[in-house]
Write an enzyme that holds these catalytic residues in place. Sequence first.
Site, PDB file in Angstrom:
ATOM      1  N   GLU A   1      43.319  51.548  44.881  1.00  0.00           N
ATOM      2  CA  GLU A   1      44.000  50.518  45.688  1.00  0.00           C
ATOM      3  C   GLU A   1      43.080  49.301  45.872  1.00  0.00           C
ATOM      4  OE1 GLU A   1      46.998  53.308  48.314  1.00  0.00           O
ATOM      5  OE2 GLU A   1      44.983  53.014  49.031  1.00  0.00           O
TER       6      GLU A   1
ATOM      7  N   GLY B   1      43.380  54.724  52.629  1.00  0.00           N
ATOM      8  CA  GLY B   1      42.858  55.956  52.043  1.00  0.00           C
ATOM      9  C   GLY B   1      43.410  57.213  52.684  1.00  0.00           C
TER      10      GLY B   1
ATOM     11  N   ASP C   1      50.935  47.064  49.221  1.00  0.00           N
ATOM     12  CA  ASP C   1      50.419  48.386  49.564  1.00  0.00           C
ATOM     13  C   ASP C   1      50.664  48.657  51.055  1.00  0.00           C
ATOM     14  OD1 ASP C   1      49.085  50.799  49.334  1.00  0.00           O
ATOM     15  OD2 ASP C   1      47.279  49.951  48.427  1.00  0.00           O
TER      16      ASP C   1
ATOM     17  N   SER D   1      53.771  56.446  52.202  1.00  0.00           N
ATOM     18  CA  SER D   1      55.172  56.500  52.627  1.00  0.00           C
ATOM     19  C   SER D   1      55.745  55.128  52.977  1.00  0.00           C
ATOM     20  CB  SER D   1      55.312  57.448  53.825  1.00  0.00           C
ATOM     21  OG  SER D   1      54.496  57.000  54.885  1.00  0.00           O
ATOM     22  N   THR D   2      54.916  54.105  53.106  1.00  0.00           N
ATOM     23  CA  THR D   2      55.417  52.738  53.321  1.00  0.00           C
ATOM     24  C   THR D   2      55.495  52.017  51.972  1.00  0.00           C
ATOM     25  OG1 THR D   2      54.193  52.796  55.407  1.00  0.00           O
ATOM     26  CG2 THR D   2      55.173  50.686  54.768  1.00  0.00           C
TER      27      THR D   2
END
Length: 238
Positions: free
Chosen positions: A114, A106, A92, A34-35
């Site tokens: 990632e 995670g 990320d 969500s970021t």
Amino acid sequence: MEQDTIGLMKEAAGKAAVDNMVKSGMKLGLGTGSTAIHAVRRVGELLAQGTLSDICAFPTSFQTEIECEKLQIPFFTLNSRELSAGLDVTIDGADEVDPQNRLIKGGGGAHLIEKLAAYASSEFVITVDESKLTDNLGGGFPIPVEVIPSARVQVTKALEKIGAAVILREAVRKAGPIITEHGNLILDIRFNILINPSSLEAELNQIPGVVENGFFTRKPPVVYIARSNGTVEKRLPV
Ligand code: 5RP
């Protein structure tokens, strides 16, 4: 803190990272959650405006791939000719960040890809709101461990032997466990003893059947931290 405030902080961190780090012609790793989604949306917005051009993206999950599709951000696999020489920047999110910019990731189950994106990148950039900062990495958020399905019981036993409490991650709106993008399961583990994240990152991956764990201790990123007062701080790795 109010959910609205957290949402605004996530957006501010994602935008700040893109505005400071991304240039036309770059090969970009795009994270999950969500970021990170705010960074993806900012890239899409700048491409649509014509402020950015010639971007090749590597999405780290189905969530991010679908967002790239929607926003018409050109995306490729890491095996493609376009990206096989590596990425310029990966942006990320994270679940926990300690004072040395070591991470737990995670929460969205995407830490395997990632980590691949982070290691393929010249610059690794993390965007968080200040609630993700901790002095004790692994003391709050459980550490995700991705395992192949046939190793579930063996890996659980091995983890319990080193003192972990282990929970198989359950899916939402599907009966049973979550299945990752790679057809694997996730065990969320906690320790009630003080742990050493750097040695544990290596140790967990030695257990046969473990594919990858959510500690990111070996490639400390630049971290953009959104504060509740509306500012975004850039914290360099130590
Ligand atoms: C997904 C991740 C995410 O980046 C992490 O869980 C943070 O997510 P959010 O920004 O939604 O709090 O590692 O695997």
